[in-house]
Design a protein around this motif. Structure first.
Motif, PDB file in Angstrom:
ATOM      1  N   GLY A 208     -16.398   6.809  -3.416  1.00  0.00           N
ATOM      2  CA  GLY A 208     -15.310   6.703  -2.460  1.00  0.00           C
ATOM      3  C   GLY A 208     -14.231   7.727  -2.735  1.00  0.00           C
ATOM      4  N   ASN A 209     -13.694   8.303  -1.677  1.00  0.00           N
ATOM      5  CA  ASN A 209     -12.629   9.291  -1.768  1.00  0.00           C
ATOM      6  C   ASN A 209     -11.339   8.619  -1.322  1.00  0.00           C
ATOM      7  OD1 ASN A 209     -10.869  11.467  -1.509  1.00  0.00           O
ATOM      8  ND2 ASN A 209     -12.402  12.818  -0.619  1.00  0.00           N
ATOM      9  N   VAL A 210     -10.349   8.563  -2.204  1.00  0.00           N
ATOM     10  CA  VAL A 210      -9.096   7.892  -1.875  1.00  0.00           C
ATOM     11  C   VAL A 210      -8.420   8.540  -0.675  1.00  0.00           C
ATOM     12  CG1 VAL A 210      -7.603   9.269  -3.386  1.00  0.00           C
ATOM     13  CG2 VAL A 210      -7.027   6.876  -2.918  1.00  0.00           C
ATOM     14  N   MET A 211      -8.780   9.795  -0.381  1.00  0.00           N
ATOM     15  CA  MET A 211      -8.259  10.475   0.801  1.00  0.00           C
ATOM     16  C   MET A 211      -8.775   9.834   2.080  1.00  0.00           C
ATOM     17  SD  MET A 211      -6.503  13.513   0.659  1.00  0.00           S
ATOM     18  CE  MET A 211      -7.354  14.688   1.731  1.00  0.00           C
ATOM     19  N   LYS A 212      -9.857   9.084   1.991  1.00  0.00           N
ATOM     20  CA  LYS A 212     -10.492   8.538   3.192  1.00  0.00           C
ATOM     21  C   LYS A 212     -10.533   7.016   3.154  1.00  0.00           C
ATOM     22  CE  LYS A 212     -13.321  12.708   3.739  1.00  0.00           C
ATOM     23  NZ  LYS A 212     -14.692  13.266   3.855  1.00  0.00           N
ATOM     24  N   VAL A 213      -9.460   6.418   2.682  1.00  0.00           N
ATOM     25  CA  VAL A 213      -9.381   4.964   2.636  1.00  0.00           C
ATOM     26  C   VAL A 213      -9.557   4.373   4.025  1.00  0.00           C
ATOM     27  CG1 VAL A 213      -7.858   3.013   2.151  1.00  0.00           C
ATOM     28  CG2 VAL A 213      -7.948   4.937   0.567  1.00  0.00           C
ATOM     29  N   SER A 214      -9.020   5.051   5.040  1.00  0.00           N
ATOM     30  CA  SER A 214      -9.094   4.534   6.409  1.00  0.00           C
ATOM     31  C   SER A 214     -10.523   4.420   6.910  1.00  0.00           C
ATOM     32  CB  SER A 214      -8.292   5.423   7.361  1.00  0.00           C
ATOM     33  OG  SER A 214      -8.812   6.749   7.372  1.00  0.00           O
ATOM     34  N   GLU A 215     -11.456   5.165   6.292  1.00  0.00           N
ATOM     35  CA  GLU A 215     -12.851   5.134   6.711  1.00  0.00           C
ATOM     36  C   GLU A 215     -13.668   4.090   5.960  1.00  0.00           C
ATOM     37  OE1 GLU A 215     -14.458   9.059   6.422  1.00  0.00           O
ATOM     38  OE2 GLU A 215     -12.781   9.986   7.491  1.00  0.00           O
ATOM     39  N   MET A 216     -13.057   3.470   4.949  1.00  0.00           N
ATOM     40  CA  MET A 216     -13.765   2.461   4.167  1.00  0.00           C
ATOM     41  C   MET A 216     -13.732   1.119   4.900  1.00  0.00           C
ATOM     42  SD  MET A 216     -12.461   3.388   0.311  1.00  0.00           S
ATOM     43  CE  MET A 216     -12.587   5.069  -0.324  1.00  0.00           C
ATOM     44  N   PRO A 217     -14.701   0.250   4.633  1.00  0.00           N
ATOM     45  CA  PRO A 217     -14.721  -1.060   5.297  1.00  0.00           C
ATOM     46  C   PRO A 217     -13.415  -1.814   5.086  1.00  0.00           C
ATOM     47  CG  PRO A 217     -16.778  -0.662   4.132  1.00  0.00           C
ATOM     48  CD  PRO A 217     -15.844   0.448   3.729  1.00  0.00           C
ATOM     49  N   LEU A 218     -12.931  -2.460   6.134  1.00  0.00           N
ATOM     50  CA  LEU A 218     -11.674  -3.196   6.061  1.00  0.00           C
ATOM     51  C   LEU A 218     -11.918  -4.571   5.464  1.00  0.00           C
ATOM     52  CD1 LEU A 218      -8.669  -3.149   6.653  1.00  0.00           C
ATOM     53  CD2 LEU A 218      -9.158  -3.983   8.956  1.00  0.00           C
ATOM     54  N   VAL A 219     -12.002  -4.614   4.144  1.00  0.00           N
ATOM     55  CA  VAL A 219     -12.239  -5.859   3.416  1.00  0.00           C
ATOM     56  C   VAL A 219     -10.934  -6.283   2.759  1.00  0.00           C
ATOM     57  CG1 VAL A 219     -13.538  -6.952   1.561  1.00  0.00           C
ATOM     58  CG2 VAL A 219     -14.627  -5.204   2.978  1.00  0.00           C
ATOM     59  N   ASN A 243       0.061   2.828   2.533  1.00  0.00           N
ATOM     60  CA  ASN A 243       0.088   2.079   3.790  1.00  0.00           C
ATOM     61  C   ASN A 243      -1.304   1.581   4.160  1.00  0.00           C
ATOM     62  OD1 ASN A 243       2.848   2.415   4.135  1.00  0.00           O
ATOM     63  ND2 ASN A 243       2.631   4.265   5.376  1.00  0.00           N
ATOM     64  N   GLU A 244      -2.323   2.411   3.916  1.00  0.00           N
ATOM     65  CA  GLU A 244      -3.705   1.995   4.183  1.00  0.00           C
ATOM     66  C   GLU A 244      -4.110   0.859   3.250  1.00  0.00           C
ATOM     67  OE1 GLU A 244      -5.748   2.791   6.485  1.00  0.00           O
ATOM     68  OE2 GLU A 244      -4.877   4.588   7.389  1.00  0.00           O
ATOM     69  N   LEU A 245      -3.719   0.955   1.991  1.00  0.00           N
ATOM     70  CA  LEU A 245      -4.069  -0.088   1.028  1.00  0.00           C
ATOM     71  C   LEU A 245      -3.374  -1.402   1.366  1.00  0.00           C
ATOM     72  CD1 LEU A 245      -3.990   1.925  -2.336  1.00  0.00           C
ATOM     73  CD2 LEU A 245      -5.980   1.316  -0.938  1.00  0.00           C
ATOM     74  N   ALA A 246      -2.137  -1.318   1.829  1.00  0.00           N
ATOM     75  CA  ALA A 246      -1.389  -2.527   2.181  1.00  0.00           C
ATOM     76  C   ALA A 246      -2.113  -3.324   3.258  1.00  0.00           C
ATOM     77  CB  ALA A 246       0.013  -2.153   2.656  1.00  0.00           C
ATOM     78  N   ALA A 247      -2.791  -2.612   4.166  1.00  0.00           N
ATOM     79  CA  ALA A 247      -3.511  -3.281   5.260  1.00  0.00           C
ATOM     80  C   ALA A 247      -4.740  -4.010   4.768  1.00  0.00           C
ATOM     81  CB  ALA A 247      -3.905  -2.255   6.315  1.00  0.00           C
ATOM     82  N   ARG A 248      -5.139  -3.778   3.513  1.00  0.00           N
ATOM     83  CA  ARG A 248      -6.346  -4.390   2.972  1.00  0.00           C
ATOM     84  C   ARG A 248      -6.054  -5.527   2.002  1.00  0.00           C
ATOM     85  NH1 ARG A 248      -7.594   0.102   5.228  1.00  0.00           N
ATOM     86  NH2 ARG A 248      -9.735   0.758   5.618  1.00  0.00           N
ATOM     87  N   LEU A 249      -4.812  -5.973   1.964  1.00  0.00           N
ATOM     88  CA  LEU A 249      -4.436  -7.088   1.099  1.00  0.00           C
ATOM     89  C   LEU A 249      -4.483  -8.410   1.859  1.00  0.00           C
ATOM     90  CD1 LEU A 249      -1.337  -5.867  -0.964  1.00  0.00           C
ATOM     91  CD2 LEU A 249      -3.585  -6.499  -1.868  1.00  0.00           C
ATOM     92  N   LYS A 250      -4.976  -9.432   1.183  1.00  0.00           N
ATOM     93  CA  LYS A 250      -4.866 -10.779   1.725  1.00  0.00           C
ATOM     94  C   LYS A 250      -3.401 -11.230   1.655  1.00  0.00           C
ATOM     95  CE  LYS A 250      -9.387 -12.362  -0.054  1.00  0.00           C
ATOM     96  NZ  LYS A 250     -10.036 -13.353  -0.959  1.00  0.00           N
ATOM     97  N   PRO A 251      -2.986 -12.164   2.479  1.00  0.00           N
ATOM     98  CA  PRO A 251      -1.648 -12.740   2.316  1.00  0.00           C
ATOM     99  C   PRO A 251      -1.487 -13.274   0.896  1.00  0.00           C
ATOM    100  CG  PRO A 251      -2.601 -13.424   4.394  1.00  0.00           C
ATOM    101  CD  PRO A 251      -3.707 -12.721   3.637  1.00  0.00           C
ATOM    102  N   GLY A 252      -0.408 -12.871   0.253  1.00  0.00           N
ATOM    103  CA  GLY A 252      -0.198 -13.266  -1.137  1.00  0.00           C
ATOM    104  C   GLY A 252      -0.873 -12.365  -2.132  1.00  0.00           C
ATOM    105  N   GLY A 253      -1.644 -11.378  -1.646  1.00  0.00           N
ATOM    106  CA  GLY A 253      -2.330 -10.452  -2.531  1.00  0.00           C
ATOM    107  C   GLY A 253      -1.380  -9.449  -3.184  1.00  0.00           C
ATOM    108  N   ILE A 254      -1.882  -8.781  -4.212  1.00  0.00           N
ATOM    109  CA  ILE A 254      -1.061  -7.872  -5.015  1.00  0.00           C
ATOM    110  C   ILE A 254      -1.611  -6.441  -4.961  1.00  0.00           C
ATOM    111  CG2 ILE A 254      -0.356  -7.271  -7.375  1.00  0.00           C
ATOM    112  CD1 ILE A 254       1.214  -9.585  -6.367  1.00  0.00           C
ATOM    113  N   LEU A 255      -0.704  -5.479  -4.726  1.00  0.00           N
ATOM    114  CA  LEU A 255      -1.019  -4.060  -4.851  1.00  0.00           C
ATOM    115  C   LEU A 255      -0.360  -3.559  -6.127  1.00  0.00           C
ATOM    116  CD1 LEU A 255      -1.963  -1.237  -3.913  1.00  0.00           C
ATOM    117  CD2 LEU A 255       0.116  -1.116  -2.509  1.00  0.00           C
ATOM    118  N   MET A 256      -1.171  -3.057  -7.053  1.00  0.00           N
ATOM    119  CA  MET A 256      -0.675  -2.603  -8.352  1.00  0.00           C
ATOM    120  C   MET A 256      -0.815  -1.091  -8.460  1.00  0.00           C
ATOM    121  SD  MET A 256       0.364  -3.870 -11.439  1.00  0.00           S
ATOM    122  CE  MET A 256      -0.338  -5.518 -11.502  1.00  0.00           C
ATOM    123  N   ILE A 257       0.303  -0.394  -8.730  1.00  0.00           N
ATOM    124  CA  ILE A 257       0.245   1.042  -8.964  1.00  0.00           C
ATOM    125  C   ILE A 257       0.895   1.341 -10.310  1.00  0.00           C
ATOM    126  CG2 ILE A 257       0.265   1.536  -6.504  1.00  0.00           C
ATOM    127  CD1 ILE A 257       3.155   2.325  -6.700  1.00  0.00           C
TER     128      ILE A 257
END
Length: 284
Positions: A208-219, A243-257
């Motif tokens: 997977g290429n992080v540049m193409k997150v929008s093309e990855m399955p929306l899981v 912003n693309e990663l935020a769209a792939r979080l469940k409610p209550g989910g965590i984005l860690m950077i």
């Protein structure tokens, strides 16, 4: 003098800009001026292997057709950063442990616990996550039902990760009890260890290429782990990826950077966690 013994030719300013633009366009990674020597060394080494003398000739080869893409996949493995280790930032991994433990205690788990590790390199990060997640399920007396998706742009790194074999030196950050429970020695003379099947079966390594997150399955994910990846991108591109990663979080989910990787990003559906030891955002 044989080409293989000659000193690497200098990259001209124009050639450096040309190669840098290609690398950024395909991977998002930007090579800074002080990394010019690294770029030159890696290019010249591969050119020696192919018997190519000129950067322009090699650029043409990797830029054209299917054969060029095959060659690019070999080259990019040498150019992208793959430095990693088990529990590289222990505080972030322990945050995941506390997050999951709280979910278990509050009986708020939905089906399986899904995690995504971006830029997983040779696998140390997703296996570290799998260790602490498995700890939580075992402590609660529950059958582990988690899955980790681990993606990287480097095929050789992914192959190494799938095998799950590491030398003893790589296991230094792993606590003795963790090593005893989650690794089996495979070669005593070479001191190599393999991650146990119980963990390896929980991790799916995919290209997977992080540049193409929008093309990855929306899981939808409970945890998205993206540490020490964004620092190689321009600031505007970092924001797009987040912003693309935020769209792939469940409610209550965590984005860690990684701490300090992004300082000027906000999202209407995410709120930063009040913990100075980590840089994490919760989907509200």
């Amino acid at each position: 003098m044989a080409w293989s013994l000659q000193t690497a030719p200098e990259l001209s300013d124009l050639q450096f800009e040309q190669w840098n633009k290609l690398l950024e366009a395909r991977t998002g990674v930007q090579v800074s001026a002080h990394q010019r020597g690294f770029l030159q060394i890696q290019l010249s080494r591969r050119m020696r292997e192919l018997g190519i003398k000129h950067y322009t000739q090699y650029y043409g080869q990797v830029s054209a057709g299917m054969q060029g893409m095959v060659e690019w996949s070999i080259l990019v493995d040498r150019l992208v950063v793959k430095e990693t280790s088990f529990f590289r930032h222990r505080e972030s991994i322990e945050f995941v442990r506390r997050f999951l433990q709280n979910r278990i205690n509050n009986q708020s788990l939905d089906d399986s616990f899904e995690v995504w590790s971006l830029g997983c390199a040779t696998g140390e990060e997703p296996y570290s996550l799998s260790m602490v997640i498995n700890d939580c399920f075992e402590l609660a007396g529950l059958e582990p039902y988690h899955g980790i998706t681990a993606t990287d742009i480097s095929q050789p790194a992914l192959q190494h990760a799938r095998e799950g074999v590491y030398v003893k030196r790589k296991l230094e950050p792993v606590a003795p009890d963790e090593r005893a429970r989650y690794f089996k020695i495979v070669d005593e003379e070479r001191e190599t260890y393999r991650v146990i099947d119980k963990l390896r079966d929980r991790v799916c390594f995919s290209h997977g290429n992080v540049m193409k997150v929008s093309e990855m399955p929306l899981v939808k994910m409970d945890i998205i782990f993206c540490q020490n990846v964004l620092i190689y991108f321009r600031r505007w591109r970092r924001r797009e990826i987040l912003n693309e990663l935020a769209a792939r979080l469940k409610p209550g989910g965590i984005l860690m950077i990684g701490l300090g990787e992004v300082v000027d990003w906000t999202h209407p559906k995410l709120q930063r966690v009040a913990d100075e030891r980590v840089q994490a955002y919760v989907h509200i």
